[in-house]
Every structure is written in C-alpha cells, then in structure tokens.
Design a protein around this motif. Structure first.
Motif, PDB file in Angstrom:
ATOM      1  N   SER A  51      14.822  25.277 -29.941  1.00 50.26           N
ATOM      2  CA  SER A  51      15.512  26.229 -30.863  1.00 50.26           C
ATOM      3  C   SER A  51      16.947  26.402 -30.893  1.00 50.26           C
ATOM      4  N   GLN A  52      17.845  25.972 -30.069  1.00 51.54           N
ATOM      5  CA  GLN A  52      19.134  25.485 -30.100  1.00 51.54           C
ATOM      6  C   GLN A  52      19.607  24.508 -31.186  1.00 51.54           C
ATOM      7  N   SER A  53      18.947  23.537 -31.237  1.00 48.35           N
ATOM      8  CA  SER A  53      19.138  22.303 -32.068  1.00 48.35           C
ATOM      9  C   SER A  53      18.826  22.854 -33.458  1.00 48.35           C
ATOM     10  N   VAL A  54      17.846  23.740 -33.844  1.00 47.40           N
ATOM     11  CA  VAL A  54      17.633  24.200 -35.172  1.00 47.40           C
ATOM     12  C   VAL A  54      18.897  25.150 -35.559  1.00 47.40           C
ATOM     13  N   ASP A  55      18.925  26.205 -34.794  1.00 50.21           N
ATOM     14  CA  ASP A  55      20.104  27.097 -34.800  1.00 50.21           C
ATOM     15  C   ASP A  55      21.692  26.256 -35.063  1.00 50.21           C
ATOM     16  N   GLU A 107       5.246  24.175 -38.587  1.00 45.82           N
ATOM     17  CA  GLU A 107       5.564  25.002 -39.514  1.00 45.82           C
ATOM     18  C   GLU A 107       6.886  24.832 -40.301  1.00 45.82           C
ATOM     19  N   LEU A 108       7.883  24.656 -39.105  1.00 48.97           N
ATOM     20  CA  LEU A 108       9.262  24.363 -39.393  1.00 48.97           C
ATOM     21  C   LEU A 108       9.362  22.954 -39.969  1.00 48.97           C
ATOM     22  N   ILE A 109       8.709  21.933 -39.298  1.00 47.30           N
ATOM     23  CA  ILE A 109       8.603  20.713 -39.999  1.00 47.30           C
ATOM     24  C   ILE A 109       8.311  20.726 -41.344  1.00 47.30           C
ATOM     25  N   ASP A 110       7.014  21.360 -41.639  1.00 41.70           N
ATOM     26  CA  ASP A 110       6.692  21.455 -43.015  1.00 41.70           C
ATOM     27  C   ASP A 110       7.750  22.101 -44.036  1.00 41.70           C
ATOM     28  N   ALA A 111       8.308  23.003 -43.429  1.00 44.98           N
ATOM     29  CA  ALA A 111       9.247  23.660 -44.224  1.00 44.98           C
ATOM     30  C   ALA A 111      10.713  22.738 -44.618  1.00 44.98           C
ATOM     31  N   LYS A 114      15.461  29.475 -41.720  1.00 44.72           N
ATOM     32  CA  LYS A 114      15.814  30.694 -40.896  1.00 44.72           C
ATOM     33  C   LYS A 114      14.556  31.384 -40.501  1.00 44.72           C
ATOM     34  N   GLU A 115      13.836  31.802 -41.498  1.00 42.80           N
ATOM     35  CA  GLU A 115      12.441  32.628 -41.103  1.00 42.80           C
ATOM     36  C   GLU A 115      11.690  31.732 -39.989  1.00 42.80           C
ATOM     37  N   LYS A 116      11.366  30.569 -40.482  1.00 48.10           N
ATOM     38  CA  LYS A 116      10.449  29.622 -39.445  1.00 48.10           C
ATOM     39  C   LYS A 116      10.952  29.588 -38.177  1.00 48.10           C
ATOM     40  N   HIS A 117      12.423  29.291 -38.064  1.00 48.55           N
ATOM     41  CA  HIS A 117      13.298  29.311 -37.096  1.00 48.55           C
ATOM     42  C   HIS A 117      13.074  30.349 -36.083  1.00 48.55           C
ATOM     43  N   ALA A 118      12.980  31.631 -36.725  1.00 47.03           N
ATOM     44  CA  ALA A 118      12.757  32.915 -35.768  1.00 47.03           C
ATOM     45  C   ALA A 118      11.477  33.020 -35.076  1.00 47.03           C
ATOM     46  N   ASP A 126      13.132  46.357 -29.168  1.00 46.57           N
ATOM     47  CA  ASP A 126      14.728  45.832 -29.704  1.00 46.57           C
ATOM     48  C   ASP A 126      15.169  45.014 -30.021  1.00 46.57           C
ATOM     49  N   MET A 127      14.524  43.826 -29.302  1.00 43.01           N
ATOM     50  CA  MET A 127      15.068  42.318 -29.437  1.00 43.01           C
ATOM     51  C   MET A 127      13.612  41.600 -29.858  1.00 43.01           C
ATOM     52  N   PRO A 128      13.052  41.662 -30.911  1.00 43.79           N
ATOM     53  CA  PRO A 128      11.655  41.186 -31.527  1.00 43.79           C
ATOM     54  C   PRO A 128      11.794  39.725 -31.462  1.00 43.79           C
ATOM     55  N   PHE A 129      13.022  39.008 -31.455  1.00 45.41           N
ATOM     56  CA  PHE A 129      13.179  37.554 -30.969  1.00 45.41           C
ATOM     57  C   PHE A 129      13.620  37.155 -29.832  1.00 45.41           C
ATOM     58  N   GLY A 130      13.582  38.344 -28.743  1.00 47.50           N
ATOM     59  CA  GLY A 130      14.223  37.823 -27.409  1.00 47.50           C
ATOM     60  C   GLY A 130      15.692  37.494 -27.487  1.00 47.50           C
ATOM     61  N   ALA A 131      16.393  37.309 -26.677  1.00 47.16           N
ATOM     62  CA  ALA A 131      17.737  37.456 -26.284  1.00 47.16           C
ATOM     63  C   ALA A 131      18.336  36.197 -26.866  1.00 47.16           C
TER      64      ALA A 131
END
Length: 587
Positions: free
Chosen positions: A331-335, A459-463, A498-502, A531-536
């Motif tokens: 997650s951090q790498s894609v961000d 899914e992220l790889i395909d995108a 960004k959408e796939k990363h979420a 409140d935080m659908p993606f987590g902290a």
C-alpha cells in the motif's frame, strides 16, 4: 538480468580507494614482450600467435608445444597487460576480448579448454589480491566467476556448466571477513551464477556441484544476509551483496525443499537447515525494519516466501506479522508511486524538466475532429458537431513519464503479490503451493484475507499494465515513427490507479491491524470504519517495533521427492521448479 558491473566497480573503487593515483599498485612484468598485445610494433607476431593458439584450441591436439605457447602468450604477455597503468581504464574491454576470443567459443576442445581454464584461474587469483589496482581486481574476480567448463549448446542440448574449480576461490573470498567490497561484489556475482546452474545436467566429469559445496554456498548466503556492514565498508555495497545472497537462496530453494523432504545425508541436511533458520530470522527482521531500503525489504519478502515450509524454518519468523508488513509495504509503495507521478506532472506544468521549453504538457492537446455529412437529402448538408478525438499522447516526455509510472506500480504490486501467494496462480488446495507466505499462515480465515488482497492487487496490476506492442526503448522513448500508445489522459490514469489503490489500502490496513503491525504513532493500524472507510492512513515516519501476536504456523506435509544423486545433488526438481537459464551469460 545483466548488471552494470563496471559502474559498480568504479563506484566502489572511488569509495574505497579515494585518490588512487596517489597509491602504488603492483604490475606483472611481461616475460614475453614480443607478444605484447598493446605494442603496435608487435602486432604481426601477436596476430600469428593468436592464429596458432586457435588451432590448438579448436583443432590440433594440445601437446607440449601447445601448452608452452598457451603459457607464454597468456601468462607472459596477455594477462600481465591487464595490470599496466595505461590499461586501467580499459581492463573491462580486455576481459570482454578474452571471453569472446578465447573462452566462450563452442568450437574449443574440452582438453584445450581445461588447460586454458587452469592458466586463467591461476592468473586471475593472483590479480585479485589487494596489491593490484581495484579495477584490475574486480575484473579478475569477474573472470573467475565467468569461466565455463562447458558452453551452452542447443544442438546437443548441453547447458552451461561453470568451471567447478573456480567456486572455491569465489567462496573463500566471500567467507573472508577482511575481503573488501570490490572483490566481494564480483565474487558474489560468480557464486550466484554457480548456484543458478547447480542442477543443470549433463555436466562434464568432475564438474558437478557436491552437497558439501551447496552447504557451503548456503552458509555464505547466511553469513552475508545475517551480518551488518563491517567498519570501513560501504553500507550500500553490503546491502547490494545481501540482495544477491537472497537471489542465491531463491535460486537454490527448490533444491532445499527436495533435499529436506528426502531426509538423506543428515549431516549436510542439518547444517543447511540451521543456515536457513538464521536466514529466515534475519529476513523477518529486515522486513520489520521500516527504516530499511524498500528494495531490500521487498527482496527479503520474496526470499522469505520462497523458503521451504520446513518446521524449523517456520519457527524462525511470525508469518502473520510478515504478511501484515508485506500488505502495508504494498500500500505504501503504490501511494509513493502516485505521489511521485503527481509531483512530476506538476513539475511539467511549471515548465521544469520535460516542461514548456522541452515540449511539455502545453505542447499538445486532444484536438476535436471535424467532419461533414454528405450533401444528400438524408444528410441535409449540415456539418457535424465537433466531436472529441480519442486521446493520443504525442508528447515524448509525458509518454515516458506515464510508462515509468505504470511500470513502477506494476512492479511494486506484482513483486509483493508473488511474495504472498506465489507466481503460478492460486490452486484450490493451497498445500500445492511451493512458494508464498500464505503457505505459513495457519487459519483459513487469514488465508482468505490474503486471497482477497491478492485479487485487489491483480485489479491494480491490470489498471497499470502497459501495451506490450508499444514501440519504445528501455527509457520509454519512442523508437520509430509509429503512433504513440492511445493511453488515457494522465488525469484519468492517476484517478484510476487511486481508485484501485483505495481498495488495496483498505484490505492491507485490515491485514496489518490483525497482525498487530503498528503505525508511526506506535498504535496498530486502525481497521476500516464508517468514518474512515479505508482505515487509518499510515504515517511517513519510521514505525515502532512491530508487536508479535501469539500463535504458531501449522505444518504442511511436503510432497515426496526423488533422492539426491551425483548429477543432481538436490534430487530431481519437483513440479514447478525453476528451470536453469540456458544461454551463457557474458558480462
């Protein structure tokens, strides 16, 4: 993958030696000056000697006269010329000339090749000593690692076989804690090459690697991976060597699994198992160290996932914790990739590198396309409304930027996905997997969470995947007048990623929280909520030491394997074992 060897050599040379001109380095005197390859006056004699040498190498039996000529040419002039100060900047060219002209030819007779290998090993072992210039030493050690007793031959189906006697010199260099980085880097390249072809058959008589040597290779890998950079040595060089040691472990891993499952040769098996325990423990610690270089952590995850599912290895690390760390790292790498792409686009807008003066974003647009109906009664003779033309990126810097962004995302995600579930797809029965951290996770619920994350990664790889038909060079620049790839506009590309990363981030945070992986504030990453659908969102500062949850991994039953033999000391390669690379590598 071919490595920039001379770049590494010069970097380490500058790092270790400083002003090399202020030092005195040993040179080998030429005992046969009439065969000096650098003296234009001797060109005719050198050419005649080379012709006669090739006769002995390819056709004539190697008799006493041939041995004397070979010794006089190589030991009296050719190899000593490498140590001459005037040639320090071109030693790599001399090494390439030697490999191309004398050592890598299929037509060389086996007896002649053996004689030449012995002379070369003797000369290069001497030239790799600290008395010689670092570039000379580096190229000498590279030559030792590249010597072959058998060249690749597709017609006779013969694989490459590295020169067996060279392995001892390579391993002694790596085992010696006093050896400096210049020769250690080159020796590690050679050792990895020997490991790669350890199971290739058939080999010439006496050239097969023994179990004792495989044990020695494993100990060297363990020594490098588990150690810190020694005082006076380059940290970067040490980390590079550690990553190559991980390459070696992954290369030998199919053989480890076969050997440990066979239960043969208990002394060697116990020694290898002990080395693997130390390797697994150190790899886990590397992955936990969020201050470490990302490439080192990724290689650690890949190597940990490739280790055999042996009971002793399982007890050396916490699989749940490592899975959580890999998920968080993905997650951090894609961000970070998204941030890099966004900042690079801003720089282009502001006219920086690739901006206005270099044909930046203002130099192209997706222009509307106009057309006219026919003048018939049906068409009414009215012009069509402008319609938006399909976006075609005709801006080379932006095209290169997009390709780099896509490849960075794909490489980061795909590599870490392989460390979780392997590279050959997920079978219905996970016990059939021969790699992937999922093999070590004990419960079905945890395995299901990993599979969900791997699907989000797909899914992220395909995108982020690139068009394989794109006509570009390695830097991403177009190589011809063909149309550019019809990629989506850069804003849409960033938005899609960004959408796939979420989704990936949400699942990664959940796995990390369940594993007890702490964030920068020292608290476990919060799971998704209303409140935080993606987590902290993880912080950017180094994380505190991870907290290990209790629980041990379940034991998986390894498949039956063929017992080791003389030709295949690891035994027959099991299903899915990596086949050795065939074409002979030339540096």
């Amino acid at each position: 993958m071919k490595l920039p060897r001379m770049a590494i050599a010069f970097a380490f040379t500058l790092l270790l030696c400083g002003a090399v001109e202020a030092q005195q380095y040993k040179t080998i005197p030429m005992n046969a000056p009439e065969l000096n390859p650098d003296d234009a006056k001797m060109r005719a004699g050198v050419t005649a000697a080379k012709f006669e040498l090739r006769e002995y190498l390819q056709r004539k039996p190697i008799d006493d006269a041939g041995k004397q000529l070979m010794t006089r040419f190589f030991m009296g002039a050719y190899f000593p010329s490498w140590t001459t100060p005037a040639n320090w900047t071109s030693v790599d060219e001399k090494r390439h000339d030697f490999m191309r002209s004398f050592n890598g030819n299929l037509d060389i007779q086996a007896t002649s090749k053996k004689e030449l290998n012995q002379l070369t090993l003797q000369a290069m072992t001497e030239m790799s000593k600290p008395d010689y210039h670092p570039v000379v030493r580096y190229n000498a050690m590279l030559t030792i690692g590249d010597l072959n007793s058998q060249e690749f031959n597709s017609f006779d189906k013969l694989p490459v076989c590295p020169y067996h006697a060279a392995l001892d010199v390579l391993l002694k260099t790596l085992e010696d804690p006093k050896s400096d980085d210049v020769v250690r880097v080159a020796a590690m390249l050679g050792a990895v090459r020997h490991a790669r072809y350890a199971q290739s058959t058939p080999k010439p008589a006496g050239e097969a690697m023994t179990l004792a040597e495989i044990d020695r290779l494993t100990k060297v890998a363990s020594q490098v991976i588990t150690s810190e950079a020694a005082e006076g040595h380059s940290v970067d060089a040490h980390q590079w060597t550690q990553r190559r040691a991980m390459d070696m472990v992954r290369t030998l891993s199919p053989g480890f699994k076969t050997l440990l499952a066979s239960g043969s040769n208990q002394n060697v098996t116990s020694s290898i198992r002990k080395s693997l325990e130390g390797i697994a423990k150190s790899l886990g610690q590397m992955l936990e160290n969020e201050e470490a270089d990302k490439s080192l952590r990724v290689d650690a995850a890949m190597t940990l996932a490739a280790l055999p599912s042996d009971d002793a290895v399982k007890k050396s690390f916490d699989p749940n914790l490592q899975v959580g760390l890999v998920a968080k790292l993905a997650s951090q790498s894609v961000d970070a990739d998204i941030t890099w792409f966004t900042e690079a686009l801003k720089e282009m807008r502001m006219g920086g590198p690739g901006g206005r003066q270099y044909g930046g974003m203002e130099s192209y647009s997706a222009a509307p396309e106009y057309g006219y109906d026919d003048m018939s009664a049906e068409g009414g003779g009215k012009s069509k409304k402008p319609k938006k033309k399909e976006f075609v990126n005709t801006n080379p810097p932006l095209h290169s930027l997009q390709l780099t962004f896509r490849r960075r995302v794909k490489n980061d995600v795909d590599t870490l996905k392989v460390s979780l579930v392997g590279s050959k797809g997920v079978p219905a029965d996970l016990r059939q997997l021969d790699s992937g951290l999922i093999r070590f996770v004990p419960t079905a619920e945890e395995q299901a969470a990993i599979l969900d994350l791997s699907k989000a990664m797909d899914e992220l790889i395909d995108a982020s995947d690139v068009d394989p038909t794109a006509a570009t060079n390695p830097t991403g620049q177009p190589t011809g007048p063909v149309p550019m790839d019809p990629y989506m506009p850069y804003e849409d590309l960033a938005r899609t990623i960004k959408e796939k990363h979420a989704k990936l981030e949400r699942l990664a945070n959940k796995l990390a929280a369940n594993a007890g992986v702490v964030d920068a504030a020292g608290e476990a990453a919060a799971p998704p909520s209303a409140d935080m659908p993606f987590g902290a969102v993880p912080g950017t500062a180094p994380a505190a030491a991870p907290q290990r949850p209790a629980g041990a991994a379940a034991t998986a039953t390894p498949p039956a394997a063929a017992a080791p033999s003389a030709d295949m000391p690891f035994g027959a390669a099991g299903a899915g074992a990596a086949a050795p690379m065939t074409p002979a590598e030339q540096p």
